[in-house]
Design an enzyme around this catalytic site. Sequence first.
Site, PDB file in Angstrom:
ATOM      1  N   ARG A 258       0.801  -1.157   0.116  1.00 41.88           N
ATOM      2  CA  ARG A 258      -0.010   0.007   0.004  1.00 41.88           C
ATOM      3  C   ARG A 258       0.741   1.214  -0.162  1.00 41.88           C
ATOM      4  NH1 ARG A 258      -3.075  -3.676  -0.545  1.00 41.88           N
ATOM      5  NH2 ARG A 258      -5.164  -3.833   0.207  1.00 41.88           N
ATOM      6  N   SER A 333     -10.634  -0.486   3.540  1.00 42.16           N
ATOM      7  CA  SER A 333      -9.846  -0.545   4.749  1.00 42.16           C
ATOM      8  C   SER A 333      -9.488   0.582   5.334  1.00 42.16           C
ATOM      9  CB  SER A 333      -8.365  -1.449   4.534  1.00 42.16           C
ATOM     10  OG  SER A 333      -8.710  -2.472   4.008  1.00 42.16           O
ATOM     11  N   GLU A 429      -4.590   4.000   6.557  1.00 39.55           N
ATOM     12  CA  GLU A 429      -4.107   3.623   5.171  1.00 39.55           C
ATOM     13  C   GLU A 429      -5.031   4.854   4.114  1.00 39.55           C
ATOM     14  OE1 GLU A 429      -6.153   1.921   1.589  1.00 39.55           O
ATOM     15  OE2 GLU A 429      -5.832   0.062   2.789  1.00 39.55           O
TER      16      GLU A 429
HETATM   17  N1  EPU Z   1     -10.676 -10.628  10.333  1.00 42.14           N
HETATM   18  C1  EPU Z   1     -11.619 -10.826  11.404  1.00 42.14           C
HETATM   19  N2  EPU Z   1     -12.385  -9.883  11.872  1.00 42.14           N
HETATM   20  C2  EPU Z   1     -12.700  -8.863  10.808  1.00 42.14           C
HETATM   21  C3  EPU Z   1     -11.948  -8.772   9.923  1.00 42.14           C
HETATM   22  C4  EPU Z   1     -10.920  -9.726   9.420  1.00 42.14           C
HETATM   23  O1  EPU Z   1     -11.119 -11.921  12.332  1.00 42.14           O
HETATM   24  O2  EPU Z   1     -13.605  -8.097  11.244  1.00 42.14           O
HETATM   25  C5  EPU Z   1      -9.750 -11.732  10.025  1.00 42.14           C
HETATM   26  C6  EPU Z   1     -10.099 -12.612   8.877  1.00 42.14           C
HETATM   27  O3  EPU Z   1     -10.811 -13.744   9.359  1.00 42.14           O
HETATM   28  C7  EPU Z   1      -8.857 -13.126   8.327  1.00 42.14           C
HETATM   29  C8  EPU Z   1      -8.077 -11.924   8.462  1.00 42.14           C
HETATM   30  O4  EPU Z   1      -8.540 -11.185   9.375  1.00 42.14           O
HETATM   31  O5  EPU Z   1      -8.486 -14.235   8.899  1.00 42.14           O
HETATM   32  C9  EPU Z   1      -7.955 -11.158   7.165  1.00 42.14           C
HETATM   33  O6  EPU Z   1      -9.099 -10.769   6.777  1.00 42.14           O
HETATM   34  P1  EPU Z   1      -9.634 -10.349   5.407  1.00 42.14           P
HETATM   35  O7  EPU Z   1      -9.062 -11.418   4.472  1.00 42.14           O
HETATM   36  O8  EPU Z   1     -10.970  -9.876   5.146  1.00 42.14           O
HETATM   37  O9  EPU Z   1      -8.576  -9.316   4.729  1.00 42.14           O
HETATM   38  P2  EPU Z   1      -8.101  -8.033   5.418  1.00 42.14           P
HETATM   39  O10 EPU Z   1      -6.329  -8.199   5.869  1.00 42.14           O
HETATM   40  O11 EPU Z   1      -8.919  -7.695   6.470  1.00 42.14           O
HETATM   41  C10 EPU Z   1      -6.782  -7.111   3.167  1.00 42.14           C
HETATM   42  C11 EPU Z   1      -6.717  -5.711   2.547  1.00 42.14           C
HETATM   43  C12 EPU Z   1      -7.904  -5.462   1.545  1.00 42.14           C
HETATM   44  C13 EPU Z   1      -8.212  -6.784   0.909  1.00 42.14           C
HETATM   45  C14 EPU Z   1      -8.209  -7.988   1.520  1.00 42.14           C
HETATM   46  C15 EPU Z   1      -8.150  -8.988   0.575  1.00 42.14           C
HETATM   47  C16 EPU Z   1      -5.289  -4.211   3.664  1.00 42.14           C
HETATM   48  C17 EPU Z   1      -5.355  -2.870   4.377  1.00 42.14           C
HETATM   49  N3  EPU Z   1      -6.566  -4.769   3.265  1.00 42.14           N
HETATM   50  O12 EPU Z   1      -7.844  -6.866   4.152  1.00 42.14           O
HETATM   51  O13 EPU Z   1      -7.998  -4.289   1.017  1.00 42.14           O
HETATM   52  O14 EPU Z   1      -9.338  -6.646  -0.165  1.00 42.14           O
HETATM   53  O15 EPU Z   1      -6.888  -8.227   2.362  1.00 42.14           O
HETATM   54  O16 EPU Z   1      -6.994  -9.459  -0.143  1.00 42.14           O
HETATM   55  O17 EPU Z   1      -4.460  -4.654   3.002  1.00 42.14           O
HETATM   56  C18 EPU Z   1      -8.301  -1.990   0.961  1.00 42.14           C
HETATM   57  O18 EPU Z   1      -7.085  -1.823   1.067  1.00 42.14           O
HETATM   58  O19 EPU Z   1      -9.100  -1.063   1.151  1.00 42.14           O
HETATM   59  C19 EPU Z   1      -8.773  -3.301   0.859  1.00 42.14           C
HETATM   60  C20 EPU Z   1     -10.317  -3.598   1.234  1.00 42.14           C
END
Ligand code: EPU
Length: 435
Positions: A258, A333, A429
């Site tokens: 990012r 995010s 972010e």
């Molecule tokens: N999780 C929770 N509770 C929540 C949210 C997430 O326990 O409320 C856990 C999930 O179960 C999972 C882990 O956290 O084990 C990661 O969650 P998720 O796969 O939804 O991805 P993220 O890390 O929350 C990142 C990116 C997203 C992107 C997704 C998928 C960042 C800051 N965010 O989110 O990007 O869509 O991975 O690759 O890197 C964005 O940048 O705006 C964005 C939406």
Amino acid sequence: MSMDFPQFRKLEGAPNLYIIEGPKHVTEWQPMGDGKWVVHQHYASDYPRYQWVTELLQGDDPVRALTADAWEALYRERSEASADPAPGRMPWPPMRSPWQEEAAVGPLTTFGAAGHAQCLAEVASDADVRWALEDRGELPLMVLGGGSNVLMHRDWTGRMLHMNIRGVQKIADDGDAVEVVVGAGESWHAWVMHALDAGWNGLENLALIPGSVGASPMQNIGAYGVEVKDRFAWLEAIHRETGALERFDAERCAFGYRDSVFKQAEKDTWVIVRVAFRLQRSAALNTHYGAIQAELQTRGWDAGTTHLQVAEAVMAIRQSKLPDPRDIGNAGSFFKNPVVSKEAFERIQREHPEVAHYPAPDGKVKLAAGWLIDRAGWKGHRRGACGVHDRQALVLVNHGGATGAEVWALALDIMADVESKYGVRLEPEVNQVGL
Ligand code: EPU
């Protein structure tokens, strides 16, 4: 050849005007006879186009080199005073789409927090950008793309450029790989779907990310194991001070998680005007993310999956977890996933064996900020008009009428709480405007 750009040209005996934007890029201005113009973008990466631009540059007979003022005078002579910019027809200089004073810009952002810009101009060409960079040059400048990654804390005292350079142009094709140049003002998701329709594969995991093409390299957008940097060829940007157009390759962009040079050493230095992507008809599918595999299985698509099907699975996952900005204001995010040392990770894991984490470069560990915020008890929390999304704790939402200050107060409380519970400092972010 070292030369300053833009260069202005006219062909003798023909009404067409040319602006040489860079050594390999020319815009051609074709008068339509009704006071309007059609603008053609020419990218000269191979013979005979390259030869043509070289000849234009030399300014030999029958091509006449003009000063910017002489070019503009010829342009004005043939322009209808009240010309309205219609799709594909752009006025230059945009004297007829002047600054909009005290413009409400909340609706131009997906968070929808109220705010005004002292003056706002929509820019649809490189020439528009240069005009807006010079005009009212004493005022600070901010560039707004799709508005999907900003939170307005207060009114913006200065100029705001709303990027609207459009166009998609394939400039190279070897039968499998293509290179495609896309205007910075195109919608990211519309471009992804356009590319998939054309069979140019590789962006399917990045479907449904809100925002504009020009903003995509700034923060190296990413999802489900793919980042923009993986499909990036080059971009062109105009220097805010000098108006010079320069081309950036991936190395010069210094992409990170990012992150890019446009958020670091060269922040607020450039206006990105177009981005070129390298895509492949035979691109390998990237379906190793558990969520994608599960979604493909549910749909019975796990064997012989197409790129378009992966895009559809990604869209379904995003729609199930992420709020649609048309229904509820948000900027995706709100925080980055924090990267911590191995020792810090092991300390957290001892207390919370189930902590979501991924390997990061240099032996470090990336934690899921959504998991930390969720376990700290914030998911679905509501405070006045803003809150934490109930299906993805990483997303802060505007239920309607929230101010930037209210959202920020909530963000600070979440950051303090996560830090006190896990010893991890979260970093936003989303770009904070006027903080
Ligand atoms: N999780 C929770 N509770 C929540 C949210 C997430 O326990 O409320 C856990 C999930 O179960 C999972 C882990 O956290 O084990 C990661 O969650 P998720 O796969 O939804 O991805 P993220 O890390 O929350 C990142 C990116 C997203 C992107 C997704 C998928 C960042 C800051 N965010 O989110 O990007 O869509 O991975 O690759 O890197 C964005 O940048 O705006 C964005 C939406």
